[in-house]
Structure formats: C-alpha cells, structure tokens
Design an enzyme around this catalytic site. Structure first.
Site, PDB file in Angstrom:
ATOM      1  CB  CYS A  76      27.184  40.197  43.518  1.00 18.86           C
ATOM      2  SG  CYS A  76      25.671  40.627  44.411  1.00 18.86           S
ATOM      3  CB  CYS A 202      23.107  46.745  40.031  1.00 18.74           C
ATOM      4  SG  CYS A 202      22.434  45.069  39.896  1.00 18.74           S
TER       5      CYS A 202
END
Length: 297
Positions: A76, A202
């Site tokens: 992440c 992302c």
C-alpha cells in the site's frame, strides 16, 4: 522465531494489494503467504497519516503474533508513506518491504521527458512523496493527479459483471473516474510535450489498466511496482537465510508431491468476505475457500 517455512505477510487497505501478491506468487511460488485486506477501514488514501499509521502498526502486530510471519510487504503506497519508518523502528529484525510510486523507473524509460503520475491523495500529498519528487527536480516534467474515489470504486467493481469489450470506457464507474482524471492531466502520446509514461501510484490501478489504455493510447508505457517489490522481497529473504527451498531441490531429500509442494495462500479481510472472494477469483484465480473474515482491533 520465524523459520524459512514461515509465511510472508502482505497487507493493503483493501484488495488492490492482490496485484502485488500476484507478483510475489510468480516470483516465489514455493512460499506461503498471508494477505490481509483492511477493508473495514478503507480507503487509506483519504484518511489522515496518524490513522493510517495506527492501522499499519496494529496489522503488523497481528500478522507477527497470530501468523508468525517471516517478512512483511506493505502493499500500500499510502501506508508506506505514513508509517514505514516507524514500523522499521518497532520491528527491527523483520524484513520489511514498502511501496512508493515508481518515479525513478519512469525516468529511465520516458523519451519525451513528460511523465504522468496517478495515485491516492494520501500518497501524493505525503511528505515521503514530496521528498522523492524534490530529489528528482529538473529531471523530467511531472503531472501529478490525485484520483479521489478510484481505488474504492475498483474495490466495488469486483462484485459487478465484467463490462462488454465494446462498451465505452465511461459506461462503468471505474471507467468514468479514469476518464475524468486522465482528461484533467493533459495530452498523452509520444510526440514532443506529451506524456509518454504513466506511473500507476496505487496498487489498485493495474486492475483498470484496460480502461487507462483505452484513454491514453497504445504507446504510453505503464509503470507499476509489483514485480520490483517481489524481487526486493526475494533478495531480503535470501540475505536473511529465510527463503524457502523446496525439499525436492535439497540434496538427499525425497521428492515432494505437487499437492504438498504448492504452498497455501491465506486471504484475510476485516471487511465483507464476499468482496475478497470475488477479487481472489477474478484476479488470482484462487478459490473462495482461501478467504476468511478477521478482526484486527
């Protein structure tokens, strides 16, 4: 103490980190993995650093205590930016790999010197990302675009039917958001002044590569982080003597049946298990039986 046979922990705020798990499985097919999606507290990219750091610490502690992980991949970008240094300090013996938008690899491949970067607002406004960009000042022209809502929309999309191949990009929620943000960035292509490289900042965004490709054209290069992260994880495990070596490759050991040689993959979520099951089946071809719901206070 963790052994070579202990699992590798992987976590993300949701199911986007499955893209990193996919790369890890390809690079280390004999390893065991425990993946945790903190979906009950997603999206991280639209929360504050203190909140994300607290969740990162809680999940790291959970994976160490409950699953005895031998390494942790923070799959992440937002959690890496908010908490990776603190986690390194609190778990100094744990091999740890984080993510950051792949700006440097993008610099190596761009020919026009114009690079687009998409990511969550939490990642792109973080001090860590600001420091990275400052270190590369003058090396290229960057267009940085926060994509509010896109990661969450990708998560919701796993429960929906796949769009027909000939349907317009804007026909789906994820496609409409991709179109909005790509159009806001400017011109993509290989001509002078155009962005010829797009950094997917992302982990979720690789799962809308089809929509992005339709919007930016066939010649723009996409840069994502799954494969580099997998290579770095393998390097750290080798250096620590924790890489799992299958019995059939060890001298003097009998061969292991394929069913035993294939390591289990556990997929955990703090949110609804149906979303994780759908994502695992669609993106990793893994059965729903790999998935379960857990609580991480």
């Amino acid at each position: 103490m963790p052994q070579a046979s202990s699992p590798i922990g992987v976590f993300d705020s949701g199911v986007g980190g499955l893209s990193v798990l996919r790369a890890l499985l390809a690079a280390m097919p004999h390893e065991r993995f425990v993946y945790l999606a903190d979906s009950a507290h997603a999206p991280y990219g639209e929360r504050g650093d203190a909140y994300v750091a607290a969740r990162t610490h809680a999940i790291t502690q959970y994976l160490c205590e409950q699953h005895g992980i031998k390494a942790l991949v923070v799959a992440c970008n937002t959690a890496t930016a908010a908490a990776i240094h603190e986690v390194r300090s609190s778990h100094p013996t744990l091999p740890l790999v984080g993510l950051e938008p792949a700006i440097k690899p993008a610099l190596a491949v761009t020919k026009t010197g114009h690079v687009g970067v998409i990511g969550t607002r939490g990642t792109l406004t973080s001090a860590k990302f600001g420091k990275l960009m400052a270190s590369l000042a003058g090396q290229a022209q960057f267009v940085v675009q926060p994509c509010d809502g896109l990661a969450h929309a990708i998560e919701r999309s796993v429960a929906l039917p796949v769009a027909a191949p000939d349907s317009p990009v804007e026909a789906t929620e994820t496609g409409a958001l991709c179109a909005r943000y790509v159009q806001a960035m400017g011109s993509f292509g290989t001509a002078a002044g155009q962005m010829d490289t797009l950094v997917l900042g992302c982990t979720h965004y690789i799962f809308v590569a089809h929509e992005l490709r339709a919007l930016v054209g066939p010649d723009v290069q996409f840069i994502e982080t799954g494969e580099p992260v997998a290579r770095q994880t393998r390097r750290l495990l080798e250096a620590a003597g924790l890489l799992h070596v299958p019995a059939e490759t060890r001298p003097g050991q009998p061969p292991v049946p394929q069913s035993e040689a294939t390591p289990p993959v556990q997929l955990l979520t703090t949110g609804p298990v149906a979303m994780l099951e759908a994502a695992a089946q669609r993106w990793l071809d893994l059965p729903a039986s790999c998935c379960q719901s857990v609580q991480v206070p």
